[in-house]
Motif scaffolding. Structure first.
Motif, PDB file in Angstrom:
ATOM      1  N   ALA A 187       0.814  -1.225   0.000  1.00  8.52           N
ATOM      2  CA  ALA A 187       0.000   0.000   0.000  1.00  8.52           C
ATOM      3  C   ALA A 187       0.843   1.270   0.000  1.00  8.52           C
ATOM      4  N   GLN A 188       2.185   1.139  -0.038  1.00 11.68           N
ATOM      5  CA  GLN A 188       3.110   2.268  -0.073  1.00 11.68           C
ATOM      6  C   GLN A 188       3.060   3.110   1.193  1.00 11.68           C
ATOM      7  N   ASN A 189       2.812   2.461   2.321  1.00 11.75           N
ATOM      8  CA  ASN A 189       2.771   3.161   3.596  1.00 11.75           C
ATOM      9  C   ASN A 189       4.080   2.870   4.346  1.00 11.75           C
ATOM     10  N   ARG A 190       5.065   3.753   4.178  1.00 17.30           N
ATOM     11  CA  ARG A 190       6.406   3.503   4.711  1.00 17.30           C
ATOM     12  C   ARG A 190       6.439   3.490   6.245  1.00 17.30           C
ATOM     13  N   THR A 191       5.761   4.442   6.856  1.00 12.21           N
ATOM     14  CA  THR A 191       5.799   4.539   8.314  1.00 12.21           C
ATOM     15  C   THR A 191       5.203   3.305   8.970  1.00 12.21           C
ATOM     16  N   GLU A 192       4.027   2.880   8.497  1.00 13.14           N
ATOM     17  CA  GLU A 192       3.364   1.716   9.081  1.00 13.14           C
ATOM     18  C   GLU A 192       4.127   0.429   8.786  1.00 13.14           C
ATOM     19  N   THR A 193       4.800   0.390   7.632  1.00 15.01           N
ATOM     20  CA  THR A 193       5.613  -0.789   7.308  1.00 15.01           C
ATOM     21  C   THR A 193       6.725  -0.962   8.331  1.00 15.01           C
ATOM     22  N   ARG A 194       7.468   0.101   8.580  1.00 17.27           N
ATOM     23  CA  ARG A 194       8.583   0.021   9.541  1.00 17.27           C
ATOM     24  C   ARG A 194       8.069  -0.321  10.943  1.00 17.27           C
ATOM     25  N   ARG A 195       6.987   0.326  11.333  1.00 18.70           N
ATOM     26  CA  ARG A 195       6.451   0.088  12.673  1.00 18.70           C
ATOM     27  C   ARG A 195       6.019  -1.370  12.827  1.00 18.70           C
ATOM     28  N   ALA A 196       5.356  -1.900  11.813  1.00 16.35           N
ATOM     29  CA  ALA A 196       4.874  -3.282  11.894  1.00 16.35           C
ATOM     30  C   ALA A 196       6.029  -4.271  12.040  1.00 16.35           C
ATOM     31  N   PHE A 197       7.104  -4.068  11.277  1.00 13.46           N
ATOM     32  CA  PHE A 197       8.227  -5.002  11.358  1.00 13.46           C
ATOM     33  C   PHE A 197       9.012  -4.853  12.656  1.00 13.46           C
ATOM     34  N   GLU A 198       9.085  -3.659  13.186  1.00 12.27           N
ATOM     35  CA  GLU A 198       9.729  -3.477  14.490  1.00 12.27           C
ATOM     36  C   GLU A 198       8.966  -4.243  15.566  1.00 12.27           C
ATOM     37  N   HIS A 199       7.638  -4.129  15.543  1.00 16.57           N
ATOM     38  CA  HIS A 199       6.819  -4.828  16.538  1.00 16.57           C
ATOM     39  C   HIS A 199       6.851  -6.342  16.296  1.00 16.57           C
ATOM     40  N   ALA A 200       6.886  -6.753  15.033  1.00 19.84           N
ATOM     41  CA  ALA A 200       6.956  -8.185  14.733  1.00 19.84           C
ATOM     42  C   ALA A 200       8.250  -8.788  15.273  1.00 19.84           C
ATOM     43  N   GLN A 201       9.349  -8.043  15.122  1.00 15.73           N
ATOM     44  CA  GLN A 201      10.634  -8.532  15.626  1.00 15.73           C
ATOM     45  C   GLN A 201      10.620  -8.610  17.147  1.00 15.73           C
ATOM     46  N   ASP A 202      10.075  -7.602  17.791  1.00 13.00           N
ATOM     47  CA  ASP A 202       9.986  -7.613  19.251  1.00 13.00           C
ATOM     48  C   ASP A 202       9.157  -8.803  19.741  1.00 13.00           C
TER      49      ASP A 202
END
Length: 428
Positions: A280-295
């Protein structure tokens, strides 16, 4: 008199994929369900049945064998003591190819008919040994998917096994726990059929499997399989280019209470959400989602009990694979390349299909950074079988070839790629 070989039992075992050892294990488990003590059979015991050296097993073994197969002993070629072997049923005739799907459930249908026939003492009792037998077949479906992926035969086999699980519901009496487990098995098989159709880009068929899987999952009450189905739905809509629907479906999975109980489920839901945000080309939400997924992944306890389908594929490599997909879609090619290398370094050997997809995506990331030769060399590492028979891989490689010709039209890389793909067509 020489022993008469039990060809009926042999035919049933071949049809249902049992070796002598695996049938012995299944019957031992059924004996345990019936008596509370595990049976003492081994592969040599089953070989004695097939060879005709044992024509009528002990009573508990016969009951357990019927629980495993869904057929009375005489229908499997066994002969009661004192009865002529000529009375044993003839081996079943070879079925036509178009009946393969019904073959898988033939034994169950026979059991249901036997239970309803006049003169039988009591209906068959369906137990956890039946569920365990289905779960073994489910593990085989998962293994085939990771090796080959997207194949129509995997989809058809999974759908037929879903029917087998449902037929068991009507084959005899069972506890509520067993019935719920059978619905969960049916939902699991349907979700695998759905995934095979998604992976093969057969989206209309995938949606039909999804609807059946969702209904069965609701009847089962199994949170893990509900998560799998809705998470697959999110992935399906992402591949179809419908990110809003993808997020809505994935949110259903992420809002199940299993994601609050188990951080690994939460991590997978977040990682797939990140992949959708990338589309969906949403850069901010992409980064946030992967940070939380890693945590969440770091918080997950490896010792916790989890379903085989989750353990078979979701790990750090898969998280990096989803990040690769997201950052490739966003056009952040160095970041995509980074995740591709991390993924390939830790990808488990049985993930053949996934390794081919990751390798293809890495080739795209390299090409987008102007490294045509390195990109071509990477793309040429994809096995010919995946390149020609897997719908997603084939399409991505076609797109790679088109991009390579557009960005470096007169390079040796183009010639090397053309020569390489020619060998695929020749071998096909």
């Amino acid at each position: 008199m020489d022993a008469i070989r039990n060809t009926v039992l042999e035919a049933w075992m071949n049809e249902h994929g049992y070796s002598s050892n695996s049938l012995a294990d299944a019957v031992n488990g059924a004996v345990a369900d019936l008596t509370g003590r595990i049976g003492g059979l081994d592969g040599s015991s089953v070989r004695a049945w097939k060879a005709g050296r044992v024509t009528w097993p002990k009573s508990a073994t016969r009951k357990a064998l019927e629980a495993v197969t869904g057929l009375p002993p005489v229908a499997l070629g066994f002969v009661p003591r004192g009865r002529s072997s000529s009375l044993s049923p003839a081996p079943p005739q070879q079925k036509e190819p178009d009946m393969k799907r019904r073959t898988l459930v033939g034994g169950i249908a026979a059991a249901a008919a036997a239970a309803a026939a006049p003169g039988t003492a009591s209906p068959r009792r369906i137990g956890m040994s039946d569920v365990n037998r289905l779960n073994k077949r489910f593990a085989e479906i998962i293994a085939n998917d990771h090796r080959h992926g997207g194949q129509l035969r995997i989809e058809e086999q999974a759908a037929a096994l879903a029917e087998e699980a449902l037929n068991l519901q009507n084959a005899g009496s069972a506890t509520q726990r067993v019935r719920n487990s059978l619905y969960a098995s049916g939902a699991a098989f349907r979700s695998s059929a759905m995934w095979a159709a998604i992976d093969g880009r057969r989206y209309d068929v995938a949606k039909a499997h999804m609807r059946e899987a969702q209904a069965l999952a609701e009847m089962s009450g199994d949170q893990a399989i509900k998560f799998r189905i809705w998470s697959h739905a999110g992935t399906m809509y992402r591949h179809m280019g419908r990110p809003a629907d993808a997020i809505a479906a994935n949110d259903v999975a992420r809002n199940l209470h299993i994601t609050r109980r188990d951080p690994l489920f939460a991590s997978l839901g977040l990682a797939r959400q990140g992949a959708i945000h990338g589309t969906a080309q949403n850069r901010t939400e992409t980064r946030r989602a992967f940070e939380h997924a890693q945590d969440a992944m770091l918080r997950a306890d490896p010792a916790d009990s989890r379903p085989v389908w989750l353990l078979a594929f979701y790990d750090q490599a898969e998280l990096d694979s989803l990040a690769l997909s997201a950052y490739l879609a966003l056009g952040e090619y160095p970041t995509a390349e980074y995740h591709a290398h991390r993924c390939l370094a830790s990808r488990r050997p049985h993930m053949v299909r996934s390794r081919a997809i990751t390798t293809t995506r890495l080739a795209h990331a390299l090409l987008a950074q102007g490294a045509a030769d390195a990109a071509t060399a990477t793309a040429m590492k994809v096995p010919a079988d995946a390149a020609t028979r897997h719908a997603r891989v084939s399409r991505m490689l076609q797109e790679f070839g088109a991009a390579l010709r557009a960005t470096a039209p007169h390079s040796t890389a183009v010639q090397n790629w053309t020569d390489h793909t020619t060998t695929w067509r020749t071998a096909a």
